[in-house]
Design a protein around this motif. Structure first.
Motif, mmCIF file in Angstrom:
data_model
loop_
_atom_site.group_PDB
_atom_site.id
_atom_site.type_symbol
_atom_site.label_atom_id
_atom_site.label_comp_id
_atom_site.label_asym_id
_atom_site.label_seq_id
_atom_site.Cartn_x
_atom_site.Cartn_y
_atom_site.Cartn_z
ATOM 1 N N ASP A 129 43.630 38.512 61.059
ATOM 2 C CA ASP A 129 44.954 37.618 61.132
ATOM 3 C C ASP A 129 46.169 38.251 61.675
ATOM 4 O O ASP A 129 46.820 37.669 62.692
ATOM 5 N N ARG A 130 46.475 39.684 61.453
ATOM 6 C CA ARG A 130 47.403 40.359 61.874
ATOM 7 C C ARG A 130 47.569 40.482 63.449
ATOM 8 O O ARG A 130 48.445 40.435 64.251
ATOM 9 N N PHE A 131 46.369 40.920 63.774
ATOM 10 C CA PHE A 131 45.751 40.944 65.451
ATOM 11 C C PHE A 131 46.326 39.788 65.988
ATOM 12 O O PHE A 131 46.850 39.798 67.077
ATOM 13 N N ASP A 132 45.471 38.734 65.446
ATOM 14 C CA ASP A 132 45.766 37.400 66.065
ATOM 15 C C ASP A 132 47.492 37.145 66.336
ATOM 16 O O ASP A 132 47.715 36.586 67.470
ATOM 17 N N VAL A 133 48.214 37.273 65.218
ATOM 18 C CA VAL A 133 49.509 36.926 65.271
ATOM 19 C C VAL A 133 50.275 37.983 66.383
ATOM 20 O O VAL A 133 51.093 37.378 67.260
ATOM 21 N N LEU A 134 50.007 39.362 66.278
ATOM 22 C CA LEU A 134 50.583 40.298 67.114
ATOM 23 C C LEU A 134 50.405 40.152 68.736
ATOM 24 O O LEU A 134 51.098 39.952 69.499
ATOM 25 N N PHE A 135 48.808 39.805 68.903
ATOM 26 C CA PHE A 135 48.565 39.623 70.190
ATOM 27 C C PHE A 135 49.045 38.466 70.902
ATOM 28 O O PHE A 135 49.608 38.437 71.922
ATOM 29 N N ALA A 136 49.421 37.393 70.058
ATOM 30 C CA ALA A 136 49.566 36.059 70.817
ATOM 31 C C ALA A 136 51.239 36.227 70.933
ATOM 32 O O ALA A 136 51.751 35.827 72.024
ATOM 33 N N ARG A 137 51.873 36.816 70.094
ATOM 34 C CA ARG A 137 53.272 37.212 70.196
ATOM 35 C C ARG A 137 53.618 37.910 71.526
ATOM 36 O O ARG A 137 54.566 37.825 72.196
ATOM 37 N N ASN A 138 52.791 38.767 71.668
ATOM 38 C CA ASN A 138 53.034 39.600 72.921
ATOM 39 C C ASN A 138 52.198 38.937 74.221
ATOM 40 O O ASN A 138 52.202 39.927 75.294
ATOM 41 N N GLY A 139 51.846 37.754 74.132
ATOM 42 C CA GLY A 139 51.419 37.035 75.434
ATOM 43 C C GLY A 139 49.882 37.204 75.654
ATOM 44 O O GLY A 139 49.251 36.995 76.786
ATOM 45 N N VAL A 163 62.394 24.039 45.992
ATOM 46 C CA VAL A 163 62.240 25.162 45.412
ATOM 47 C C VAL A 163 60.892 25.806 46.019
ATOM 48 O O VAL A 163 60.675 26.746 46.442
ATOM 49 N N GLU A 164 59.965 24.905 46.298
ATOM 50 C CA GLU A 164 58.623 25.219 46.835
ATOM 51 C C GLU A 164 58.897 25.551 48.318
ATOM 52 O O GLU A 164 58.493 26.472 48.988
ATOM 53 N N ARG A 165 59.641 24.913 48.962
ATOM 54 C CA ARG A 165 59.968 25.148 50.393
ATOM 55 C C ARG A 165 60.637 26.367 50.460
ATOM 56 O O ARG A 165 60.455 27.273 51.386
ATOM 57 N N ARG A 166 61.606 26.748 49.373
ATOM 58 C CA ARG A 166 62.577 28.028 49.688
ATOM 59 C C ARG A 166 61.409 28.900 49.322
ATOM 60 O O ARG A 166 61.434 30.184 50.164
ATOM 61 N N GLY A 167 60.594 28.876 48.444
ATOM 62 C CA GLY A 167 59.546 29.971 48.150
ATOM 63 C C GLY A 167 58.742 30.274 49.428
ATOM 64 O O GLY A 167 58.446 31.365 49.732
ATOM 65 N N PHE A 168 58.342 29.377 49.831
ATOM 66 C CA PHE A 168 57.446 29.301 51.066
ATOM 67 C C PHE A 168 58.207 30.144 52.392
ATOM 68 O O PHE A 168 58.012 31.080 52.923
ATOM 69 N N LEU A 169 59.478 29.706 52.745
ATOM 70 C CA LEU A 169 60.282 30.299 53.755
ATOM 71 C C LEU A 169 60.563 31.892 53.216
ATOM 72 O O LEU A 169 60.549 32.696 54.349
ATOM 73 N N THR A 170 60.621 32.192 52.191
ATOM 74 C CA THR A 170 61.169 33.464 51.573
ATOM 75 C C THR A 170 59.504 34.349 51.899
ATOM 76 O O THR A 170 59.768 35.490 52.573
ATOM 77 N N LEU A 171 58.413 33.814 51.424
ATOM 78 C CA LEU A 171 57.148 34.329 51.872
ATOM 79 C C LEU A 171 56.973 34.673 53.442
ATOM 80 O O LEU A 171 56.549 35.522 53.647
ATOM 81 N N ALA A 172 57.072 33.485 54.081
ATOM 82 C CA ALA A 172 57.103 33.535 55.460
ATOM 83 C C ALA A 172 57.928 34.687 56.119
ATOM 84 O O ALA A 172 57.532 35.431 56.981
ATOM 85 N N ALA A 173 59.295 34.580 55.582
ATOM 86 C CA ALA A 173 60.029 35.585 56.338
ATOM 87 C C ALA A 173 59.577 36.967 55.871
ATOM 88 O O ALA A 173 59.732 38.073 56.629
ATOM 89 N N GLY A 174 58.981 37.308 54.930
ATOM 90 C CA GLY A 174 58.500 38.465 54.365
ATOM 91 C C GLY A 174 57.155 38.967 55.115
ATOM 92 O O GLY A 174 57.046 40.225 55.486
ATOM 93 N N VAL A 175 56.271 38.006 55.296
ATOM 94 C CA VAL A 175 55.244 38.326 56.352
ATOM 95 C C VAL A 175 55.690 38.546 57.770
ATOM 96 O O VAL A 175 55.211 39.614 58.114
ATOM 97 N N GLY A 176 56.598 37.850 58.013
ATOM 98 C CA GLY A 176 57.190 38.139 59.419
ATOM 99 C C GLY A 176 57.785 39.566 59.515
ATOM 100 O O GLY A 176 57.390 40.158 60.730
ATOM 101 N N ALA A 177 58.274 39.837 58.477
ATOM 102 C CA ALA A 177 59.127 41.309 58.476
ATOM 103 C C ALA A 177 57.839 42.288 58.376
ATOM 104 O O ALA A 177 57.919 43.324 59.503
ATOM 105 N N ALA A 178 56.917 42.003 57.776
ATOM 106 C CA ALA A 178 55.834 43.233 57.487
ATOM 107 C C ALA A 178 55.093 43.126 58.944
ATOM 108 O O ALA A 178 54.749 44.362 59.449
ATOM 109 N N LEU A 179 54.972 41.948 59.337
ATOM 110 C CA LEU A 179 54.064 42.092 61.002
ATOM 111 C C LEU A 179 54.962 42.930 62.000
ATOM 112 O O LEU A 179 54.577 43.575 62.944
ATOM 113 N N ALA A 180 56.422 42.614 62.074
ATOM 114 C CA ALA A 180 57.292 43.180 62.714
ATOM 115 C C ALA A 180 57.235 44.626 62.685
ATOM 116 O O ALA A 180 57.269 45.521 63.550
ATOM 117 N N ALA A 181 57.203 45.034 61.476
ATOM 118 C CA ALA A 181 57.370 46.638 61.248
ATOM 119 C C ALA A 181 55.964 47.205 61.590
ATOM 120 O O ALA A 181 56.022 48.293 62.044
#
Length: 195
Positions: free
Chosen positions: A66-76, A4-22
């Motif tokens: 943190d959002r800058f770190d993730v986006l900038f790194a994702r784009n090289g 359950v903890e793992r499932r919750g974490f994966l759901t949260l991570a997917a939500g954060v990833g979607a927010a960053l993508a948006a």
């Protein structure tokens, strides 16, 4: 319980990833101001590549660094520091640079003494080609900037007019394959061309 903890974490991570993508899509959709800077005093600037200024490309918030770190790194463009901007005119001969304003704001003088002042505020992104002079003019007490560079490039600090070796480094510095904000479909690949 562990599943359950793992499932919750994966759901949260997917939500954060979607927010960053948006947010990345929102930022990429905003067109940056692009302008050229000519040599000024000791600052060589870059007469071939424009400065790119994404105004309010991101919604300010507590996690903007943190959002800058993730986006900038994702784009090289992996980040190399979180701090302010130096209060003296300088440029980099060994790297192109992206600055993401994560908190506060300042007036930045781009291009040297007779350059172009810009109000750099939380949510803004500046992409500076090698050689571009910049200086923090009026920092807010709480300013926080994320500095990032194309993978494999590391910044130096140059305050004097470039010598022949520095000019050669800047002229042959590899181009990034993607924009730190818009990725491979962004402004850097579209607007930066070797002449």
């Amino acid at each position: 319980m562990r599943n359950v903890e793992r499932r919750g974490f994966l759901t949260l991570a997917a939500g954060v990833g979607a927010a960053l993508a948006a947010e990345g899509a929102r930022a990429a959709a905003s067109s940056p101001d692009a302008f050229m800077l000519h040599p000024s005093g000791a600052m060589p600037n870059n007469e071939r590549l424009p400065v790119l200024w994404y105004r309010q490309a991101f919604v300010p918030g507590d996690d903007l660094a943190d959002r800058f770190d993730v986006l900038f790194a994702r784009n090289g463009w992996p980040s190399q520091w979180h701090a302010g901007i130096y209060d003296f005119h300088h440029y980099h001969s060994t790297a192109h640079e992206v600055l993401g304003c994560a908190r506060g704001g300042t007036r930045v003088m781009l291009g040297g003494e007779n350059g172009r002042p810009v109000r750099f505020s939380a949510g803004d992104v500046l992409v500076l080609p090698t050689g571009t002079g910049h200086r923090n003019m009026t920092p807010d007490a709480d300013i926080l900037v994320v500095g990032a560079y194309p993978a494999g490039q590391h910044w130096d600090i140059c305050r004097n007019a470039p010598d022949a070796a520095a000019r050669a480094r800047m002229a042959t510095l590899p181009f990034p394959v993607s924009d730190p904000v818009g990725g491979t479909g962004g402004a850097v690949p579209a607007l930066w061309h070797r002449v």
